[in-house]
Design a protein around this motif. Structure first.
Motif, PDB file in Angstrom:
ATOM      1  N   GLY A 177      21.370 -77.920  21.860  1.00 17.32           N
ATOM      2  CA  GLY A 177      22.728 -78.976  21.861  1.00 17.32           C
ATOM      3  C   GLY A 177      23.582 -77.446  22.441  1.00 17.32           C
ATOM      4  O   GLY A 177      23.781 -76.304  22.581  1.00 17.32           O
ATOM      5  N   PHE A 178      24.678 -77.901  22.509  1.00 17.51           N
ATOM      6  CA  PHE A 178      25.937 -77.318  22.696  1.00 17.51           C
ATOM      7  C   PHE A 178      26.092 -75.546  21.718  1.00 17.51           C
ATOM      8  O   PHE A 178      26.583 -74.537  22.350  1.00 17.51           O
ATOM      9  N   ALA A 179      26.339 -76.322  20.449  1.00 16.68           N
ATOM     10  CA  ALA A 179      26.453 -75.676  19.585  1.00 16.68           C
ATOM     11  C   ALA A 179      25.543 -73.648  19.340  1.00 16.68           C
ATOM     12  O   ALA A 179      25.905 -73.264  19.229  1.00 16.68           O
ATOM     13  N   TRP A 269      19.789 -72.525  11.839  1.00 17.28           N
ATOM     14  CA  TRP A 269      19.292 -73.454  12.820  1.00 17.28           C
ATOM     15  C   TRP A 269      20.642 -74.579  12.902  1.00 17.28           C
ATOM     16  O   TRP A 269      21.683 -74.897  12.906  1.00 17.28           O
ATOM     17  N   ASN A 270      20.893 -75.130  14.691  1.00 16.89           N
ATOM     18  CA  ASN A 270      21.698 -75.626  15.020  1.00 16.89           C
ATOM     19  C   ASN A 270      21.135 -77.344  15.399  1.00 16.89           C
ATOM     20  O   ASN A 270      21.229 -77.936  17.013  1.00 16.89           O
ATOM     21  N   ALA A 369      32.364 -81.503  30.363  1.00 16.03           N
ATOM     22  CA  ALA A 369      31.873 -80.401  29.372  1.00 16.03           C
ATOM     23  C   ALA A 369      32.497 -79.055  29.278  1.00 16.03           C
ATOM     24  O   ALA A 369      32.218 -78.280  30.822  1.00 16.03           O
ATOM     25  N   VAL A 370      32.795 -78.155  28.363  1.00 20.45           N
ATOM     26  CA  VAL A 370      32.785 -76.315  28.943  1.00 20.45           C
ATOM     27  C   VAL A 370      32.103 -76.227  27.917  1.00 20.45           C
ATOM     28  O   VAL A 370      32.319 -76.237  26.697  1.00 20.45           O
ATOM     29  N   ALA A 371      31.324 -74.585  27.941  1.00 25.35           N
ATOM     30  CA  ALA A 371      30.831 -74.399  26.874  1.00 25.35           C
ATOM     31  C   ALA A 371      31.355 -72.436  27.240  1.00 25.35           C
ATOM     32  O   ALA A 371      31.300 -72.116  28.755  1.00 25.35           O
TER      33      ALA A 371
END
Length: 457
Positions: A177-179, A269-270, A369-371
């Motif tokens: 995911g994003f994280a 762990w994400n 969304a931005v990453a």
């Protein structure tokens, strides 16, 4: 167990959780409440709010840890701030049990309760996970991760055994995911910068592995953007495994569902979140995922209708997504919703305190969304507009620099970014943070030097 009642003879609004939602909701209440209209009490295990979208950059050394947290007491003047953990909620009698760290638990009554306890990592029953992995939901974890990884690089530079060096320099992130994507990209960037300072190491000594159970990463962006990110990471030397599970990591031996096995000293762990388990020990209505069920106006609602005096939003709540874009019809657990739900919740709660019966419905259509993917690298999607590289990176920093609460933190974050632009990424680790008294204990236990007798004339 003592019951602390509201001695001010005015309604108490109890906010359970001092994260983004709890902080901003309390700020809005304090700003708009009349003199003596209500008491606002915020309970959280920490005396600060953590801006979680910044955790990957804290772990990567791009943001100072204290700049990613916001003091509750300093920014909630006029509120009661209790540093403690809510362990039980009895809404039928309108009280909670609060357990301060190192002190006796006590009961705290209320008239209105705001459930803003957020989420915790969704850990799976994987052998070795609890013992060997580290999450990235708290500022303390980000600080530890940064110093641990830089320490691994330093240790590896002195290792002569190839297998031990390979284990020390293998970094695994589970979750795409994003994280997870931001974490592995920031850390890869940092490690490459750190390795360049050691003559005994090369980039070929380092291995990064991303494990994702789904067939794609980052569901918040389109498939073309997600595919580009995978290709981008692979070009940077990251091994990206899709449709793959981590089955075991006992004693740091990582076993994947594709049959591959290898040792890794760092396992992150994400892989998702779940509602804060404090809700389990309550008499409030929960859904099958442990979230408080709520209406679009953010009032808690059960099978028998609205639960008077109870409000919920953020990661610990199942809030209908009126835009139609949410998974399963509910708002997804991200900062974008929490930012916008807080003022709506505060407005409706104030209306309820004043006897009004009309409440605003929460509606927000996902703007995009931005990453960030490390320094000067990023990806973003705003509707049909897609950006990659430095433009997306700038959009990411601009959005989150704006979104973090308080002018104080905005100034510190932007100033830190400006200094990094001029001076470069800081890759200096701090040692022994887990055992800060180590040097003192060693000194205290060391034997004194033998006393020399003075020479005789």
């Amino acid at each position: 167990m003592a019951l602390i009642r509201n001695s001010k003879l005015r309604p108490r609004v109890l906010v359970v959780g001092g994260g983004y939602l709890g902080l901003v909701t309390a700020q809005n209440l304090l700003k708009n409440l009349g003199r003596g209209e209500a008491t606002v009490t915020v309970v959280d295990p920490n005396p600060y709010m953590t801006y979680q979208p910044f955790l990957p950059e804290v772990a990567g050394g791009s943001i100072e840890p204290r700049h990613a947290v916001v003091s509750l007491r300093r920014n909630l003047k006029g509120a009661e701030v209790v540093t403690g953990k809510v362990t039980k909620i009895v809404h039928a009698d309108k009280y909670v049990v609060v357990e301060p760290e190192g002190d006796e638990p006590f009961e705290l009554d209320y008239d209105q309760i705001v459930l803003a306890a957020g989420s915790v990592p969704r850990a799976l029953p994987i052998p070795g996970l609890k013992e060997e992995a580290i999450g990235l939901k708290r500022i303390e974890e980000a600080v530890y991760l940064r110093d641990h990884i830089l320490d691994q690089v330093a240790k590896a530079s002195l290792m002569e055994n190839d297998e031990e060096r390979r284990k020390a320099l293998t970094f695994v992130n589970v979750g795409g995911g994003f994280a997870g994507i931001e974490t592995i990209a920031e850390l890869e960037d940092m490690v490459r910068s750190a390795v360049a300072q050691y003559e005994t190491l090369t980039e070929a000594d380092v291995r990064f592995v991303l494990v994702e159970a789904m067939s794609r990463i980052m569901p918040e962006v389109g498939e073309s953007q997600a595919a580009w990110v995978v290709e981008h990471l692979r070009e940077r030397g990251v091994d990206v495994y899709l449709d793959t599970f981590m089955q075991d990591c006992t004693d740091k031996l990582v076993k994947l569902s594709n049959g591959e096995e290898f040792y890794a000293d760092t396992i992150i762990w994400n892989a998702g979140v779940k509602a804060n388990p404090v809700l389990v020990d309550s008499d409030l209505p929960l859904d099958e995922r442990g979230r408080v069920t709520a209406r679009a106006d953010l009032r808690v609602e059960g099978e028998d209708g609205v639960v008077e005096g109870a409000w919920a939003a953020g990661d610990n709540a199942a809030v209908p997504d009126l835009s139609g874009g949410g998974v399963g019809g509910f708002c997804v657990p991200n900062a974008q919703h929490a930012v916008r739900q807080a003022p709506v919740l505060a407005q409706n709660l104030l209306a309820a305190l004043r006897g009004e019966t009309e409440f605003k419905q929460y509606f927000h259509k996902n703007l995009g969304a931005v990453a960030g993917l490390g320094l000067y690298k990023g990806v973003s999607q705003m509707g049909d507009f897609e950006a990659r590289g430095i433009l997306a990176w700038a959009m990411h920093r601009g959005y989150h620099g704006y979104a973090i609460p308080t002018i104080d933190r905005k100034v510190r974050v932007f100033a830190g970014w400006a200094l990094n632009f001029v001076l470069g990424r800081d890759v200096m680790p701090l040692k022994d943070l887990e055992v800060p008294f180590k040097a003192f204990v060693e000194a205290a236990e060391s034997k004194p030097a033998p006393r020399k007798e003075p020479a005789k004339a």
